[in-house]
Design an enzyme around this catalytic site. Structure first.
Site, short mmCIF file in Angstrom:
data_model
loop_
_atom_site.label_atom_id
_atom_site.label_comp_id
_atom_site.label_asym_id
_atom_site.label_seq_id
_atom_site.Cartn_x
_atom_site.Cartn_y
_atom_site.Cartn_z
N GLU A 155 0.82 -1.21 0.00
CA GLU A 155 0.00 0.00 0.00
C GLU A 155 0.86 1.26 0.00
O GLU A 155 1.93 1.29 0.63
CB GLU A 155 -0.89 0.01 1.25
N ASP A 188 -7.77 -4.83 8.21
CA ASP A 188 -7.32 -3.57 7.60
C ASP A 188 -7.11 -3.68 6.10
O ASP A 188 -6.33 -2.93 5.53
CB ASP A 188 -6.03 -3.09 8.30
#
Ligand SMILES: NC(=O)c1ccc[n+]([C@@H]2O[C@H](COP(=O)([O-])OP(=O)(O)OC[C@H]3O[C@@H](n4cnc5c(N)ncnc54)[C@H](O)[C@@H]3O)[C@@H](O)[C@H]2O)c1
Length: 368
Positions: free
Chosen positions: A71, A242
């Site tokens: 990410e 998450d």
């Protein structure tokens, strides 16, 4: 290529990039104290969440693979741009690598010059725990003294010590499917004045818990906590769900409580919230901090922090660690951006030094 420099050298220089390595970051945290570091970081986080509107925000971009995700997390105000690179590969620990590895940078908004590059693996654990505490301060019952900690891996000591040192948790009830992880956590917590109870199941860990922290790693729709396991008055600090396809809480847990998030557009995609309809009500935490929305409204209420990790937390953590490291004189200089006599003559870098100098002289002569 790095070299050590002193606090005096830490003054901004437009072509210098400062660097904080994991070794120096760890040394700094040892010297400052882990709880004190998280106390300072929580303060910095509160200040930055308190000026939420100053930031240009976006949900992070994620590249997925069968076993993990990588990410990129950007954010900026009118002075500094920050980004973090972070992965999440729960399978990694089997081959001796951490589940989460990260680094990040701060750059000048005016020029784009990268001014600071730092490790963020240790710093992420600190900032995640500091964020959990900042939020639990507003949402957990003030008389909370017992916390269940489910998932006893890399993040767990930081969660345990932040809740003990900054929120007054006295008893920790640990559970992990891997008993070796629980033994490691208990051993690391032994020097601290905490009552630690190692448990054989989540249900056992939940006995008498005022707060439940779930910080497990499994790239799956896992149910670490079911609706029947949350009781009135509990605060749930759900850290490990998450990423799309990676959850910890049953939908019933979210329905039973009031749900608080960091940045709603990102949590809708990544958090435990991904299971819920698009109109399921949540509150962005900055609104509670600013007094624009209530936090906990009764002792019996169930509150849920659906944590995913937001770029603003890394902005705060990067700036906090840079200030700490600058004051301690442990920043290093990194040669990252080339020094050019003529910024339009990048090609001069490829010429032998003497030729590059004469090119600059020729240009100067023409200009004169
Ligand atoms: N929200 C955030 O800001 C944030 C920040 C950092 C990490 N994380 C997430 O937190 C999680 C933990 O990270 P870590 O670095 O500690 O990982 P880790 O791999 O070091 O530890 C995770 C632990 O969870 C345990 N576990 C897995 N499934 C379980 C289950 N069903 N019940 C009990 N224990 C279980 C594993 O055995 C392991 O010990 C990860 O999912 C990571 O992505 C979130």
């Amino acid at each position: 290529m790095t070299r050590k420099h002193t606090a005096r050298d830490a003054a901004p220089h437009h072509l210098e990039t400062f660097f904080l390595s994991p070794t120096r970051a760890a040394e700094l945290v040892r010297r400052t104290g882990v709880v004190e570091t998280m106390r300072g970081m929580a303060q910095a986080l509160e200040e930055d969440f308190g000026r939420w509107q100053d930031f240009e925000k976006s949900a992070r971009t994620a590249n997925h693979s069968p076993h993990g995700v990588i990410e990129l997390m950007p954010v900026s105000d009118d002075r500094e741009f920050a980004f973090k690179y972070v992965n999440g590969h729960p399978i990694n620990t089997r081959s001796g690598l951490p589940t989460v590895m990260a680094f990040g940078a701060l750059a000048s908004v005016d020029t784009g010059m990268p001014e600071f590059i730092s490790e963020l693996t240790l710093t992420t654990a600190l900032r995640t725990a500091a964020t959990s505490v900042m939020i639990a301060r507003r949402l957990a019952r003030p008389d909370s003294r017992t916390m269940a900690l489910i998932g006893n891996g890399a993040q767990s000591e930081f969660q345990a010590l932040a809740f003990h040192g900054l929120l007054g948790i006295r008893q920790l009830r640990l559970y992990d499917v891997d008993p070796a992880a629980t033994r490691k956590l208990a051993a690391n917590l032994a020097p601290h004045a905490l009552e630690v109870v190692c448990c054989g199941s989540t249900d056992e860990a939940l006995r008498g818990a005022d707060i439940v922290t779930t910080v497990t790693a499994d790239k799956a729709y896992a149910t670490i906590l079911g609706g029947h396991q949350v009781v009135p008055g509990m605060h749930v600090n759900a850290v490990g769900g998450d990423c799309p396809g990676k959850t910890e809480l049953a939908a019933e847990v979210l329905r039973k409580g009031r749900v608080f998030v960091e940045y709603e557009p990102q949590t809708r995609i990544e958090g435990d919230l991904q299971q819920m309809p698009a109109d399921f009500e949540v509150t962005e935490f900055w609104r509670v901090l600013r007094g624009e929305a209530p936090g906990r409204t009764s002792a019996a209420q169930i509150t849920v922090f659906d944590s995913v990790g937001f770029a603003l937390e890394d902005y705060s953590a990067l700036r906090y660690m840079r200030a700490l490291a600058g004051a301690a004189g442990v920043l290093e200089r990194l040669e990252l951006i080339p020094e050019l006599a003529d910024p339009k003559n990048l090609y001069a870098l490829l010429q032998p030094p003497a030729a590059a100098e004469s090119a600059v002289a020729a240009r100067t002569a023409v200009a004169a």
